[in-house]
Design an enzyme around this catalytic site. Structure first.
Site, PDB file in Angstrom:
ATOM      1  N   LYS A 184     -13.580 -88.034  -8.288  1.00 44.52           N
ATOM      2  CA  LYS A 184     -13.407 -88.800  -7.042  1.00 44.52           C
ATOM      3  C   LYS A 184     -14.752 -89.284  -6.520  1.00 44.52           C
ATOM      4  CE  LYS A 184     -13.362 -87.947  -2.578  1.00 44.52           C
ATOM      5  NZ  LYS A 184     -13.816 -89.206  -1.948  1.00 44.52           N
ATOM      6  N   GLU A 258     -23.927 -78.779  -6.011  1.00 47.65           N
ATOM      7  CA  GLU A 258     -25.247 -79.374  -5.738  1.00 47.65           C
ATOM      8  C   GLU A 258     -25.208 -79.833  -4.292  1.00 47.65           C
ATOM      9  OE1 GLU A 258     -27.773 -79.839  -7.863  1.00 47.65           O
ATOM     10  OE2 GLU A 258     -26.865 -79.587  -9.844  1.00 47.65           O
ATOM     11  N   CYS A 292     -30.859 -85.776  -1.757  1.00 48.74           N
ATOM     12  CA  CYS A 292     -30.760 -84.349  -1.442  1.00 48.74           C
ATOM     13  C   CYS A 292     -32.093 -83.632  -1.652  1.00 48.74           C
ATOM     14  CB  CYS A 292     -29.672 -83.697  -2.278  1.00 48.74           C
ATOM     15  SG  CYS A 292     -29.778 -84.134  -4.009  1.00 48.74           S
ATOM     16  N   GLU A 389     -31.289 -81.033   7.369  1.00 46.72           N
ATOM     17  CA  GLU A 389     -31.397 -82.177   6.476  1.00 46.72           C
ATOM     18  C   GLU A 389     -31.103 -83.437   7.283  1.00 46.72           C
ATOM     19  OE1 GLU A 389     -28.409 -82.429   3.360  1.00 46.72           O
ATOM     20  OE2 GLU A 389     -29.994 -82.973   1.971  1.00 46.72           O
TER      21      GLU A 389
END
Ligand code: NAP
Ligand code: MG
Length: 478
Positions: A184, A258, A292, A389
Site C-alpha cells: 500500500k 523503519e 527519516c 522529529e
C-alpha cells in the site's frame, strides 16, 4: 542582496509524466476499480488535482492477499532463483527505460525537486532491483545456511517521502527471496506505485506476484492485520509503527519497522568547514528535510560554532526554493498542507521557547505548500524542536565543548536511526561511530544510500534492516 547572475527557468516537461485522469489498483495481474471512495491526489507545489485514484475496501485487500497467496503457492515459490532474477533484472531495466516518466511523475505527486527525483530516487530504485536480482540465485551463499526458505505473502506499507524508492526497498528483497507482495502506497503519493504496477505487467511478471492496493490508513491497517499475510514491513511514523507492532504481536508474522529519527550531525573543531557546510545542507534540506534519517540536530564544537553558522547561513541563502519541475530548484514543496502545518507549528514553538530563528530570505511561490529553509540556533536539549522529529527544512543547532559531551547529547533521544560525524581525524570518527547509538553513521558525508549498505534503526526508530546481505534476513525464514 541581488545577484548579478539570474537563472532563467529550466522547466522539465510535465508531459513526460504521461498523466492519466484515473489510476486503478493492481490485483492478480489486472488493473481493477476499488470498492472504496476514490482519492484525489494533488500536486503539492500548485494544489491542482493530478488524478483520481482507486481506493481499496476490505474486500479488495482480501482479494489482493488471496492473489498473492495463489501466485506464491502455484508459481513464485516454485521458480528457481535464477528465474526470479530474470524478472528482477527486467524490472530494473524498465525502471531505467522509463526513468524520465517516473521522475517527473514523482516530482508532480510528491513536490520534490526534479533533480532529486531524477538523480536519486529513480536511479536508486533501479539499483535496488539490480542488486537484489543478483542475490536471487545466490541465497545459499548469503550466510543463512543452505537453501533458505521464503516466508510467503509480504504485506508492505510505505510513506510519501520517497514513494518509488521505498517501494523498491520493500519489493525488491521480497521477490528476490521468493515471496509475493501486497503493497500500500501513501494516500498523498500513490501514482508512481501504480505506474510501477504497469512495469510489472510489462515485465511479464506472473499475475499476483506484486499487488498494489491504494487508499488511506485504514487500507494499511486492514493489510497489516490480514491473517493471510506471513510478513509485515512498514516504513512511516513511530506512532503508527507501534500500533502495527501491537496488531502483529502473537500472530507469528515476521515484522520489520523503519520509523522516525532525530539524527545528530556532529561537527568537531578540526572539520573542513566548507565541505561540512555542504554536508549539513544535504543532511537537512535534501527532500525538504522530509527524510527519516535527516540530520536535523546539528551539534557543533563551541570554538567553531560562530564561524560555521555564518558560512551555513550564507550557503542556505543561495538555495533556490520553488517550482519542483525547474531543474535549478534545490528545495521544492512540502508534501501536504497537513505536513506544512506541523512544521510551522513546531518552528513557531521553538521561537516561543527562546531559540533564535533565521530563515533564508528566499521568495516563496504564492500557491502550494512551501517553507523557507530555516536554522535555529541557541537550541537547548529540552526544547521540542531538539527532541521531536520535524520532518521539514528546519535545522536545530546545539553546541558542545568535549567529544564526550557531543556523544552524550547525540544519544540523548528516544530514536536511533542515523548520525553524522565531521572530523579530519580517522581515529576520532571511529571512536564516535562506536559510541553513537544509531543504525547508520556517516563520516564526512550525509544522506548517502546504496543497496549494498544495510539501513535501519534502534529503539523508537524501529528494527530490522533493509539493503545489503542483512536486509535479506527480513524476507527469509531464518
Ligand atoms: P504514517 O501516518 O505512519 O504513514 C505511513 C504509511 O502508513 C502510509 O501509507 C499511511 O497511509 C499508512 N498508515 C496510516 N495509518 C495506518 C495504520 N493504522 N495501519 C497501517 N498503515 C497505516 O506517516 P506519514 O503520515 O507518512 O508521516 C507522518 C510522520 O511519519 C512524519 O512526520 C515522519 O515523522 C514520519 N515518517 C517517517 C518515515 C521514515 O522513513 N521513517 C517516512 C515518512 C514519515 P496514509 O498515507 O493513507 O495515511
Ligand atoms: Mg500528491
Amino acid at each position: 542582496m541581488t545577484s548579478p547572475w539570474e537563472y532563467a527557468p529550466a522547466l522539465e516537461s510535465r508531459e513526460l509524466a504521461d498523466l492519466k485522469p484515473n489510476y486503478r489498483m493492481f490485483v492478480g495481474g489486472e488493473f481493477v476499480d476499488g470498492g472504496g471512495q476514490p482519492i484525489k491526489t494533488i500536486n503539492p507545489a500548485t494544489e491542482e488535482i493530478l488524478a483520481e485514484v482507486a481506493s481499496a475496501d476490505t474486500g479488495d485487500v482480501d482479494r489482493a492477499v488471496a492473489a498473492a497467496r495463489r501466485a506464491y503457492d502455484e508459481v513464485w515459490s516454485k521458480l528457481p532463483g535464477k528465474e526470479r532474477a530474470k524478472y528482477l533484472f527486467r524490472i530494473a531495466r524498465l525502471i531505467q527505460e522509463r526513468s524520465r516518466e517516473l521522475a517527473v511523475l514523482e516530482t508532480l505527486d510528491n513536490g520534490k525537486p526534479i533533480k532529486e527525483a531524477r538523480d536519486v530516487d529513480v536511479p536508486t530504485a533501479a539499483a535496488h532491483f539490480f542488486h537484489h536480482a543478483g542475490w536471487a540465485d545466490k541465497l545459499d551463499y548469503a550466510g543463512f545456511g543452505p537453501n533458505p526458505k521464503s516466508l510467503g505473502v509480504a504485506a508492505q506499507v510505505i510513506p510519501w517521502n520517497f514513494p518509488l524508492l521505498m517501494l523498491a526497498w520493500k519489493i525488491a528483497p521480497a521477490l528476490a527471496c521468493g515471496n509475493t507482495v501486497v503493497l500500500k502506497p501513501a494516500e498523498t503519493t500513490p501514482l508512481s506505485a501504480l505506474v510501477f504496477a504497469d512495469i510489472c505487467a510489462q515485465a511479464g511478471l506472473p499475475a499476483g506476484v506484486v499487488n498494489i492496493v491504494s487508499g488511506a490508513g485504514d487500507v494499511g491497517a486492514a493489510l497489516v492485520g490480514h491473517p493471510g499475510a506471513d510478513k509485515v514491513a512498514f516504513t512511516g511514523s513511530t506512532e503508527v509503527g507501534k500500533q502495527i507492532q501491537r496488531t502483529v504481536a502473537g500472530s507469528g508474522k515476521k515484522l520489520t519497522l523503519e520509523l522516525g529519527g532525530k539524527a545528530a550531525n556532529i561537527v568537531f573543531d578540526d572539520a573542513p568547514l566548507d565541505q561540512t557546510v555542504e554536508g549539513i545542507v544535504n543532511g537537512i534540506f535534501f527532500n525538504q528535510g522530509q527524510v527519516c534519517c535527516a540530520g536535523s540536530r546539528l551539534l557543533v564544537q563551541e570554538s567553531v560554532a560562530e564561524e560555521l553558522l555564518e558560512k551555513l547561513r550564507a550557503r542556505v541563502s543561495t538555495l533556490r526554493v520553488g517550482d519542483p519541475l525547474d531543474k535549478n530548484t534545490d528545495v521544492g514543496a512540502i508534501n501536504s498542507a497537513e505536513q506544512l502545518t506541523k512544521i510551522t507549528e513546531l518552528a513557531d514553538g521553538a521561537a516561543a521557547e527562546g531559540a533564535e530563528r533565521w530563515s533564508s530570505p528566499c521568495e516563496l511561490p504564492e500557491r502550494g505548500f512551501f517553507f523557507a529553509p530555516t536554522v535555529f540556533s541557541e537550541v537547548h536539549q529540552s526544547m521540542r524542536i531538539a527532541r521531536e522529529e520535524i520532518f521539514g527544512p528546519v535545522l536545530s543547532v546545539l553546541t558542545f565543548r568535549t567529544p564526550d559531551e557531543a556523544i552524550a547529547k547525540a544519544n540523548n533521544t528516544p530514536y536511533g536511526l542515523s548520525a553524522g560525524v565531521w572530523s579530519e581525524k580517522g581515529s576520532r570518527i571511529l571512536w564516535a561511530a562506536q559510541k553513537l547509538r544509531a543504525g547508520v553513521v556517516w563520516a564526512n558525508t550525509f544522506n548517502r544510500f546504496d543497496p549494498t549498505a544495510p539501513f535501519g534503526g534502534y529503539r523508537e526508530s524501529g528494527f530490522g534492516r533493509e539493503g545489503g546481505r542483512a536486509g535479506l534476513e527480513a524476507y527469509l525464514d531464518v
